[in-house]
Design a protein around this motif. Sequence first.
Motif, PDB file in Angstrom:
ATOM      1  N   PHE A  13       1.145  -1.204   0.120  1.00  0.00           N
ATOM      2  CA  PHE A  13      -0.197   0.177   0.006  1.00  0.00           C
ATOM      3  C   PHE A  13       1.163   1.434   0.183  1.00  0.00           C
ATOM      4  O   PHE A  13       0.398   2.008  -0.491  1.00  0.00           O
ATOM      5  CB  PHE A  13      -0.856   0.060   1.271  1.00  0.00           C
ATOM      6  CG  PHE A  13      -1.461   1.511   1.210  1.00  0.00           C
ATOM      7  CD1 PHE A  13      -2.987   1.285   0.621  1.00  0.00           C
ATOM      8  CD2 PHE A  13      -1.310   2.183   3.019  1.00  0.00           C
ATOM      9  CE1 PHE A  13      -3.493   2.630   0.844  1.00  0.00           C
ATOM     10  CE2 PHE A  13      -1.855   3.124   3.032  1.00  0.00           C
ATOM     11  CZ  PHE A  13      -2.907   4.119   1.882  1.00  0.00           C
ATOM     12  N   ASN A  16       2.562   1.843  -3.624  1.00  0.00           N
ATOM     13  CA  ASN A  16       1.892   2.111  -4.622  1.00  0.00           C
ATOM     14  C   ASN A  16       0.927   3.621  -4.125  1.00  0.00           C
ATOM     15  O   ASN A  16       1.393   4.434  -5.199  1.00  0.00           O
ATOM     16  CB  ASN A  16       0.398   1.187  -4.329  1.00  0.00           C
ATOM     17  CG  ASN A  16       0.536  -0.228  -4.877  1.00  0.00           C
ATOM     18  OD1 ASN A  16       1.591   0.047  -5.832  1.00  0.00           O
ATOM     19  ND2 ASN A  16      -0.397  -1.155  -4.455  1.00  0.00           N
ATOM     20  N   LEU A  17       0.438   4.419  -3.075  1.00  0.00           N
ATOM     21  CA  LEU A  17       1.338   5.081  -2.689  1.00  0.00           C
ATOM     22  C   LEU A  17       1.753   6.507  -3.231  1.00  0.00           C
ATOM     23  O   LEU A  17       1.979   7.339  -3.511  1.00  0.00           O
ATOM     24  CB  LEU A  17       0.404   5.359  -1.680  1.00  0.00           C
ATOM     25  CG  LEU A  17       0.149   6.986  -0.905  1.00  0.00           C
ATOM     26  CD1 LEU A  17      -0.968   7.558  -1.329  1.00  0.00           C
ATOM     27  CD2 LEU A  17      -0.002   7.334   0.518  1.00  0.00           C
ATOM     28  N   GLN A  18       2.859   5.498  -2.531  1.00  0.00           N
ATOM     29  CA  GLN A  18       3.982   6.557  -3.202  1.00  0.00           C
ATOM     30  C   GLN A  18       4.655   7.513  -4.221  1.00  0.00           C
ATOM     31  O   GLN A  18       5.179   8.273  -4.689  1.00  0.00           O
ATOM     32  CB  GLN A  18       5.780   6.524  -2.191  1.00  0.00           C
ATOM     33  CG  GLN A  18       6.796   6.846  -2.782  1.00  0.00           C
ATOM     34  CD  GLN A  18       8.550   6.499  -1.713  1.00  0.00           C
ATOM     35  OE1 GLN A  18       8.082   4.857  -2.174  1.00  0.00           O
ATOM     36  NE2 GLN A  18       8.859   7.267  -1.488  1.00  0.00           N
ATOM     37  N   ARG A  20       2.247   6.539  -6.691  1.00  0.00           N
ATOM     38  CA  ARG A  20       0.792   7.928  -7.624  1.00  0.00           C
ATOM     39  C   ARG A  20       1.498   8.893  -6.893  1.00  0.00           C
ATOM     40  O   ARG A  20       1.685   9.907  -7.961  1.00  0.00           O
ATOM     41  CB  ARG A  20      -0.082   6.951  -6.388  1.00  0.00           C
ATOM     42  CG  ARG A  20      -1.441   7.860  -7.446  1.00  0.00           C
ATOM     43  CD  ARG A  20      -2.675   7.529  -6.867  1.00  0.00           C
ATOM     44  NE  ARG A  20      -2.671   7.981  -5.407  1.00  0.00           N
ATOM     45  CZ  ARG A  20      -3.394   6.208  -5.040  1.00  0.00           C
ATOM     46  NH1 ARG A  20      -4.205   5.560  -5.497  1.00  0.00           N
ATOM     47  NH2 ARG A  20      -3.728   6.767  -3.316  1.00  0.00           N
ATOM     48  N   ILE A  21       1.813   9.450  -5.683  1.00  0.00           N
ATOM     49  CA  ILE A  21       2.188  10.610  -4.935  1.00  0.00           C
ATOM     50  C   ILE A  21       3.378  11.585  -6.317  1.00  0.00           C
ATOM     51  O   ILE A  21       3.405  12.235  -7.293  1.00  0.00           O
ATOM     52  CB  ILE A  21       2.772  10.590  -3.807  1.00  0.00           C
ATOM     53  CG1 ILE A  21       1.496  10.717  -2.968  1.00  0.00           C
ATOM     54  CG2 ILE A  21       3.963  11.913  -3.322  1.00  0.00           C
ATOM     55  CD1 ILE A  21       2.817  10.682  -2.007  1.00  0.00           C
TER      56      ILE A  21
END
Length: 151
Positions: A13, A16-18, A20-21
């Motif tokens: 998670f 993936n978040l990093q 996306r940022i």
Amino acid sequence: MEEDLMPDSFDSFVENLQQRIFDETREAFGEAGFQRWRNPLYRGPLDAPDSHARVKGTCGDTMQIFLKLENDRVCEAAYLTDGCGSSTICGSFAAEMAIGKNPDELMEITGEAILERIGRFPEEDRHCAFLAAETLQEALSRYMVKTVKNV
């Protein structure tokens, strides 16, 4: 066994978040701005600068520019900001653009020139480039006043 899956799920998670940022930031600022956001150059105060200015923008961000000059050219420049990533990018580019310039050339560093150097920049954050340029021009003005007084 469920406990073993949770760290992997969390790590996935976060990764993936990093990503996306990073993707969104690269899209907003272009590659040059993204790289400067990830690794700001020229950040921090200079010891015994020949000039320093601090300007608070209408957005509430504060920018500081520090200049050292030798033979009437900027040999070192640095910035500090308490603002957002956009202010960091613009301060970093403003300091970089100042290095090697004489006072007449420094006057050509405008908000538009900073934005042009970065390449792509979010419309709503363009004011950060103008804050960086205004601060640089204030540091130049203070240097010129000091120089005239010492003549």
